[in-house]
Design an enzyme around this catalytic site. Structure first.
Site, PDB file in Angstrom:
ATOM      1  CE  LYS A   1      -3.812  -9.805  -2.413  1.00  0.00           C
ATOM      2  NZ  LYS A   1      -3.908  -8.496  -1.729  1.00  0.00           N
ATOM      3  N   PRO A   2      -3.440  -5.704  -5.907  1.00  0.00           N
ATOM      4  CG  PRO A   2      -4.803  -3.873  -6.419  1.00  0.00           C
ATOM      5  CD  PRO A   2      -4.561  -5.311  -6.770  1.00  0.00           C
ATOM      6  CB  ALA A   3      -2.077  -3.192  -0.558  1.00  0.00           C
TER       7      ALA A   3
ATOM      8  CD  GLU B   1      11.217  -3.887  -1.824  1.00  0.00           C
ATOM      9  OE1 GLU B   1      11.450  -3.980  -0.592  1.00  0.00           O
ATOM     10  OE2 GLU B   1      10.517  -2.997  -2.329  1.00  0.00           O
ATOM     11  CG  LEU B   2      10.773 -10.068   1.405  1.00  0.00           C
ATOM     12  CD1 LEU B   2      11.199 -11.410   1.970  1.00  0.00           C
ATOM     13  CD2 LEU B   2       9.280 -10.085   1.052  1.00  0.00           C
TER      14      LEU B   2
ATOM     15  N   GLY C   1       6.489  -6.618   0.210  1.00  0.00           N
ATOM     16  CA  GLY C   1       5.729  -6.574   1.465  1.00  0.00           C
ATOM     17  C   GLY C   1       6.581  -7.094   2.598  1.00  0.00           C
ATOM     18  CB  SER C   2       5.670  -8.156   5.986  1.00  0.00           C
ATOM     19  OG  SER C   2       4.953  -9.361   5.825  1.00  0.00           O
TER      20      SER C   2
ATOM     21  CD1 TRP D   1      -0.144  -1.464   3.161  1.00  0.00           C
ATOM     22  CD2 TRP D   1       0.547   0.665   3.292  1.00  0.00           C
ATOM     23  NE1 TRP D   1       0.638  -1.348   4.282  1.00  0.00           N
ATOM     24  CE2 TRP D   1       1.066  -0.050   4.393  1.00  0.00           C
ATOM     25  CE3 TRP D   1       0.850   2.020   3.169  1.00  0.00           C
ATOM     26  CZ2 TRP D   1       1.868   0.540   5.366  1.00  0.00           C
ATOM     27  CZ3 TRP D   1       1.658   2.620   4.138  1.00  0.00           C
ATOM     28  CH2 TRP D   1       2.150   1.881   5.223  1.00  0.00           C
ATOM     29  CG  ASN D   2       5.113   1.253   0.772  1.00  0.00           C
ATOM     30  OD1 ASN D   2       4.781   0.515  -0.156  1.00  0.00           O
ATOM     31  ND2 ASN D   2       6.336   1.265   1.259  1.00  0.00           N
TER      32      ASN D   2
ATOM     33  CD  GLU E   1      10.446  -2.092   7.399  1.00  0.00           C
ATOM     34  OE1 GLU E   1       9.825  -3.176   7.400  1.00  0.00           O
ATOM     35  OE2 GLU E   1      10.772  -1.516   6.358  1.00  0.00           O
TER      36      GLU E   1
HETATM   37  C1  SIN Z   1      11.346   3.090  -3.485  1.00  0.00           C
HETATM   38  O1  SIN Z   1      11.109   2.614  -4.599  1.00  0.00           O
HETATM   39  O2  SIN Z   1      12.272   3.868  -3.298  1.00  0.00           O
HETATM   40  C2  SIN Z   1      10.514   2.771  -2.290  1.00  0.00           C
HETATM   41  C3  SIN Z   1       9.981   1.430  -2.189  1.00  0.00           C
HETATM   42  C4  SIN Z   1       9.947   1.030  -0.738  1.00  0.00           C
HETATM   43  O3  SIN Z   1      11.007   1.000  -0.168  1.00  0.00           O
HETATM   44  O4  SIN Z   1       8.919   0.839  -0.118  1.00  0.00           O
END
Ligand code: SIN
Length: 493
Positions: free
Chosen positions: A185-187, A263-264, A241-242, A161-162, A395
């Site tokens: 599937k988006p958040a 990418e966690l 995500g996590s 979602w970020n 985090e």
């Molecule tokens: C980015 O692309 O710089 C941010 C992605 C992320 O770290 O959540």
């Protein structure tokens, strides 16, 4: 035919159905869930709440569309991606508003994210035409050996979602460039931006079935993803995500041995040595930490400052952080928006309270902003942080900077690497020998050296250790969507 740079009003970009086989459809169960503005809690729209049946329908469409898309010329795929890029850029203002509305980041950041996401689409349009193989130097007479790259097949993209636009764009663009088809599937908190992207992709000429998106609430989404995990037609999963969810996907996809890119989570260290340009270090930290209110996987979570400059650095930083404007995205001066939801605020408050109870000093912030609503927390600087505090190992994902004191370089590197994570790391120093030493020793996939803004479509983004594997963006970003086929031709003269 619609001109390729049609600009839409925000209302026209808000879709509520799943996008499957080029059609907007309801969830098979007919259920929907509400997407809310985190600044106010107001409902923006209701979207399809998908389960395994919808996931299966999306996979059916993607599997049917794959052979024809795989066989398009790279230049044809590049042309479609370029049209998609032009549409995203033409609508960046409205997409930025939509991002801010459902995710909460300030408007200038929303628009910035739209352009950042678009940059990946342009990048991979070009990369589509540069997928080379090799002719292997001849080993035997009458035999020719070569290696060619082929798209892996149907790709499932699961996004956070970020960054509701950039994270999905940088998965879909390389997948389509490689000749793969996508189910995404988006958040649950931020599906609207992804749906708007699908609408623009359709207009750009992405054929039916090549890109399919389903929305789902947390509970039903689990069943949808379980269907993809078990379906042998889905050849790859790309997930941001996590770390616990990433590990789950790795375990559960083992049954069909899918290719994975993960990418966690991160727990990025930011080190300020006593030979650093302190003003530059404060600027870099502000840029890296407060982008999206600290809700970024690469944002510094632990700031290590050498003893000789600790108090000066802390003062400069606290002054800058105290001046940040916290306001809803509708306020053009906003620099920090709401957190995504009340759970996020709970975690931030737990980390700060724990740190304070163990001796941290609050230099600024350190409290909820209940007058703005349940999702708001004040930008915070804590001095005298120590490794036993929760925010040292987890985090925080919010606008909190804990400052740890250190005496020498070896101690800083040891502390920075003392985490299972390894996504980003940053350090500030003006000593060239130290720069070389520290850059080599930090255990991270991405290292910022006298720089806080690292994002670029031209650079490889990804982590080491429990921050995952695979790289997004750059010339390496296509590799995760390709497999290598070895051809051995005999009977030649
Ligand atoms: C980015 O692309 O710089 C941010 C992605 C992320 O770290 O959540």
């Amino acid at each position: 035919m619609t001109p390729m740079t049609t600009r839409y009003p925000l209302s026209a970009l808000i879709r509520s159905g799943n996008f499957i086989d080029g059609q907007w459809v309801s969830a098979a169960s007919g259920t929907r869930f509400a997407v809310t503005d985190p600044a106010t809690g107001k409902t923006i729209a209701e979207v399809a709440d998908s389960d395994a049946n919808d996931a299966r329908a999306a996979t059916d469409a993607a599997a049917r569309a794959f052979p024809a898309w795989r066989d398009t010329l790279p230049a044809e795929r590049a042309a479609v991606l370029r049209r998609w890029h032009a549409l995203i850029v033409a609508n960046a203002g409205e997409l930025g508003q939509l991002i801010s509305l459902e995710q909460g980041k300030p408007l200038h950041e929303g628009r910035g994210e739209a352009m950042y996401g678009a940059s990946y689409v342009a990048w991979f349009a070009d990369e589509a035409t540069r997928i080379y193989g090799d002719l292997i130097p001849q080993q035997q007479r009458g035999k020719r050996m070569s290696a060619v790259k082929e798209p892996v097949g149907v790709v499932a993209a699961i996004t956070p979602w970020n960054f509701p636009l950039a994270m999905i764009a940088r998965k879909i663009a390389p997948a389509l460039a490689a000749g793969c088809t996508v189910v995404g599937k988006p958040a649950e908190d931020t599906p609207l931006t992804a749906l708007a992207l699908a609408m623009l992709a359709h207009e750009a000429g992405v054929p039916p079935g090549v890109l399919n998106l389903i929305c789902a609430s947390r509970e039903r989404g689990v069943t949808a993803v379980a269907d993809w995990l078990a379906d042998s037609r889905v050849r790859k999963i790309t997930f941001t995500g996590s770390t616990p969810v990433g590990k789950h996907l790795a375990r559960e996809s083992a049954g069909t041995l899918k290719k994975l890119s993960l990418e966690l989570g991160g727990n990025a260290p930011f080190i300020v040595f006593d030979d650093a340009d302190l003003d530059a270090a404060v600027d870099g930290l502000m840029a890296a930490k407060f982008r999206n209110g600290g809700q970024t996987c690469v944002c510094p979570n632990r700031v290590y400052v050498q003893s000789g400059v600790f108090e000066r650095f802390a003062d400069k930083l606290a002054t800058r952080v105290a001046a940040l404007k916290v306001a809803p995205a509708t306020d053009p001066a906003a620099q920090i928006g709401p957190m995504i939801n009340a759970r996020a605020v709970e975690k931030i408050a737990r980390h700060v309270d724990d740190a304070v109870s163990r001796g941290a000093r609050v230099l600024t912030g350190g409290k909820r902003l209940a007058e703005l609503g349940p999702n708001w927390y004040a930008p915070t600087v804590l001095a005298d942080a120590t490794p036993d505090m929760q925010l040292s190992c987890e985090e925080t994902f919010g606008p909190v900077v804990p400052l740890f004191r250190f005496d020498d370089e070896a101690e800083a590197i040891r502390a920075a690497n003392d985490t299972p994570y390894g996504l980003a790391a940053y350090f500030y120093s003006q000593d060239v020998r130290r720069i070389d030493r520290v850059a080599r020793q930090l255990e991270a996939g991405i290292v910022g050296i006298n720089e806080g803004a690292l994002a670029s479509e031209a650079a490889p983004f990804g982590g080491v250790k429990e921050s995952g594997y695979g790289r997004e963006g750059s010339k390496y970003g296509l590799d995760d969507y390709l497999s290598i086929k070895y051809l051995c031709q005999g009977g030649l003269a």
